[in-house]
Design an enzyme around this catalytic site. Structure first.
Site, PDB file in Angstrom:
ATOM      1  N   GLY A   1      59.804 -32.039 -18.465  1.00 21.29           N
ATOM      2  CA  GLY A   1      60.455 -30.821 -19.315  1.00 21.29           C
ATOM      3  C   GLY A   1      60.575 -31.012 -20.652  1.00 21.29           C
ATOM      4  O   GLY A   1      61.282 -30.363 -21.106  1.00 21.29           O
TER       5      GLY A   1
ATOM      6  N   ASN B   1      58.815 -30.521 -23.360  1.00 24.89           N
ATOM      7  CA  ASN B   1      58.386 -29.089 -24.182  1.00 24.89           C
ATOM      8  C   ASN B   1      59.073 -28.048 -23.875  1.00 24.89           C
ATOM      9  O   ASN B   1      59.702 -27.181 -24.392  1.00 24.89           O
ATOM     10  CB  ASN B   1      56.769 -29.049 -23.798  1.00 24.89           C
ATOM     11  CG  ASN B   1      55.902 -29.836 -24.546  1.00 24.89           C
ATOM     12  OD1 ASN B   1      55.938 -29.629 -25.838  1.00 24.89           O
ATOM     13  ND2 ASN B   1      54.929 -30.281 -24.052  1.00 24.89           N
TER      14      ASN B   1
ATOM     15  N   LEU C   1      51.005 -27.661 -13.657  1.00 23.40           N
ATOM     16  CA  LEU C   1      49.912 -28.167 -13.244  1.00 23.40           C
ATOM     17  C   LEU C   1      49.043 -27.313 -12.406  1.00 23.40           C
ATOM     18  O   LEU C   1      47.663 -27.291 -12.376  1.00 23.40           O
ATOM     19  CB  LEU C   1      50.038 -29.452 -12.448  1.00 23.40           C
ATOM     20  CG  LEU C   1      50.698 -30.541 -13.139  1.00 23.40           C
ATOM     21  CD1 LEU C   1      50.757 -31.924 -12.422  1.00 23.40           C
ATOM     22  CD2 LEU C   1      49.805 -30.903 -14.401  1.00 23.40           C
TER      23      LEU C   1
ATOM     24  N   HIS D   1      47.622 -28.047 -23.858  1.00 22.03           N
ATOM     25  CA  HIS D   1      46.728 -29.000 -23.021  1.00 22.03           C
ATOM     26  C   HIS D   1      46.816 -30.348 -24.149  1.00 22.03           C
ATOM     27  O   HIS D   1      46.616 -30.002 -25.135  1.00 22.03           O
ATOM     28  CB  HIS D   1      45.489 -28.658 -22.779  1.00 22.03           C
ATOM     29  CG  HIS D   1      44.555 -29.330 -22.155  1.00 22.03           C
ATOM     30  ND1 HIS D   1      44.654 -29.601 -20.839  1.00 22.03           N
ATOM     31  CD2 HIS D   1      43.593 -30.390 -22.559  1.00 22.03           C
ATOM     32  CE1 HIS D   1      43.693 -30.762 -20.361  1.00 22.03           C
ATOM     33  NE2 HIS D   1      42.987 -30.802 -21.377  1.00 22.03           N
TER      34      HIS D   1
ATOM     35  N   ASP E   1      41.557 -24.379 -18.185  1.00 19.80           N
ATOM     36  CA  ASP E   1      41.436 -24.589 -19.734  1.00 19.80           C
ATOM     37  C   ASP E   1      40.165 -24.097 -20.454  1.00 19.80           C
ATOM     38  O   ASP E   1      39.727 -24.713 -21.467  1.00 19.80           O
ATOM     39  CB  ASP E   1      41.357 -26.386 -19.595  1.00 19.80           C
ATOM     40  CG  ASP E   1      42.422 -27.021 -18.948  1.00 19.80           C
ATOM     41  OD1 ASP E   1      43.759 -26.466 -19.086  1.00 19.80           O
ATOM     42  OD2 ASP E   1      42.289 -28.135 -18.485  1.00 19.80           O
TER      43      ASP E   1
END
Length: 190
Positions: free
Chosen positions: A12, A14, A85, A104, A145
């Site tokens: 965590g 970010n 994820l 990403h 993505d």
């Protein structure tokens, strides 16, 4: 006021960075942190900073009868994936069109897709002998993505860089730029 939910799976950094960045903001409130893992340290970080938390393992994450009331209870307007994820279920993407973004740890479209997360990405970058890496922020779509790229930031690599060196260089980009990118995206909603 835009109420933000941050989805996490790991430590965590970010998440904490975003919460601190928007603390005291007149336009953005970090209202909820959701993790698919009950032992994710991100939950501890969020609680310490006074942000509500919830755990949504796979069954709950994929259950609209669980997720939508949870998000509605906190009046969520926008979702940021910060080291999350699992694939986001389609019902969430439909409920939040162009209101879910992801960070990403590579320069997409390189090193994206299934299995490309965390250290796996940095190992692939090293194995390919890349001379640069970076971070990408993109909109979330049902395909992993593959959403429209919002921003990318790059750093150079040397042949002597280890996988850990690559990870650290990329992480520094995240710490420096991710909150600003989120803020710019949210400004467009106001």
């Amino acid at each position: 006021m835009i109420n933000l939910a941050i989805f996490v799976s790991g430590s965590g950094t970010n998440c904490e960075n975003l919460i601190k960045y928007f603390s005291g903001s007149d336009s953005v409130n970090c209202a909820l942190v959701v993790s698919n893992k009950p032992d994710a340290y991100a939950l501890v970080r969020a609680e310490r900073l006074g942000v509500a938390t919830a755990v949504a393992p796979k069954a709950q994450l994929n259950d609209s009868e669980f997720m939508m009331p949870l998000l509605n209870e906190h009046h969520i307007d926008f979702i940021v994936l910060a080291g999350f994820l699992p694939l986001v279920p389609t019902f969430l993407i439909d409920a939040f069109p162009r209101r879910i973004i992801n960070i990403h740890p590579a320069l997409l479209p390189k090193y994206g897709g299934k299995g490309m997360w965390g250290h796996h990405v940095h190992e692939a970058v090293k194995a390919a002998g890349e001379t640069e890496t970076g971070m990408t922020v993109h909109y979330v779509t049902p395909v992993c993505d593959s959403g429209e790229i919002i921003a990318q930031y790059r750093c150079t690599l040397s042949p002597d860089d280890t996988v850990d060196d690559i990870a650290e260089k990329e992480h520094q980009l995240e710490m420096k730029y991710f909150p600003h990118v989120v803020e710019e995206v949210l400004k467009k909603l106001c």
